[in-house]
Design a protein around this motif. Structure first.
Motif, PDB file in Angstrom:
ATOM      1  N   ALA A  53       1.035  -1.244   0.049  1.00 47.02           N
ATOM      2  CA  ALA A  53       0.106   0.107   0.195  1.00 47.02           C
ATOM      3  C   ALA A  53       1.123   1.070  -0.018  1.00 47.02           C
ATOM      4  N   ILE A  54       1.875   1.231   0.715  1.00 59.39           N
ATOM      5  CA  ILE A  54       3.028   2.458   0.763  1.00 59.39           C
ATOM      6  C   ILE A  54       3.539   2.646  -0.592  1.00 59.39           C
ATOM      7  N   HIS A  59       4.268   5.559  -5.316  1.00 58.84           N
ATOM      8  CA  HIS A  59       4.370   5.487  -6.996  1.00 58.84           C
ATOM      9  C   HIS A  59       3.267   6.582  -7.200  1.00 58.84           C
ATOM     10  N   PHE A  60       2.313   6.722  -7.006  1.00 62.15           N
ATOM     11  CA  PHE A  60       1.253   7.547  -7.290  1.00 62.15           C
ATOM     12  C   PHE A  60       1.702   8.853  -6.984  1.00 62.15           C
ATOM     13  N   ILE A  61       2.319   9.207  -5.881  1.00 66.49           N
ATOM     14  CA  ILE A  61       2.813  10.627  -5.503  1.00 66.49           C
ATOM     15  C   ILE A  61       3.822  11.082  -6.427  1.00 66.49           C
ATOM     16  N   GLY A  63       5.224   9.453  -9.010  1.00 67.96           N
ATOM     17  CA  GLY A  63       4.981   9.078 -10.212  1.00 67.96           C
ATOM     18  C   GLY A  63       4.292  10.057 -11.247  1.00 67.96           C
ATOM     19  N   LEU A  64       3.450  11.151 -10.813  1.00 71.32           N
ATOM     20  CA  LEU A  64       2.778  12.197 -11.353  1.00 71.32           C
ATOM     21  C   LEU A  64       3.469  13.115 -12.037  1.00 71.32           C
ATOM     22  N   GLY A  65       4.737  13.274 -11.640  1.00 72.87           N
ATOM     23  CA  GLY A  65       5.633  14.257 -12.712  1.00 72.87           C
ATOM     24  C   GLY A  65       6.018  13.585 -13.512  1.00 72.87           C
ATOM     25  N   HIS A  66       6.022  12.584 -13.852  1.00 70.16           N
ATOM     26  CA  HIS A  66       6.916  11.796 -15.051  1.00 70.16           C
ATOM     27  C   HIS A  66       6.040  11.787 -15.983  1.00 70.16           C
TER      28      HIS A  66
END
Length: 66
Positions: A53-54, A59-61, A63-66
């Motif tokens: 979960a962490i 990855h969500f937090i 991974g948004l900039g990529h």
């Protein structure tokens, strides 16, 4: 003198282990071992789920900039 004290201590320890300690039966030992095994597996699964979960959140937090 020290050697005699050491031998006395060893003898007392042996006597306590031999005559005063109650050892579990084979059945009790197997039941206890199974309980520890199941508890260990459950705790490992909880930690694994939390880790996944962490990891997903990170990855969500990030991974948004990529």
């Amino acid at each position: 003198m020290k050697k005699l004290k050491l031998l006395t201590d060893i003898e007392e320890s042996y006597n306590e282990l031999r005559y005063k300690t109650s050892w579990p039966t084979k059945g009790q030992l197997i039941k206890s071992s199974i309980i520890v095994l199941i508890a260990s597996i459950i705790i490992a699964l909880i930690i694994w789920v939390m880790d996944m979960a962490i990891n997903g959140i990170m990855h969500f937090i990030y991974g948004l900039g990529h």
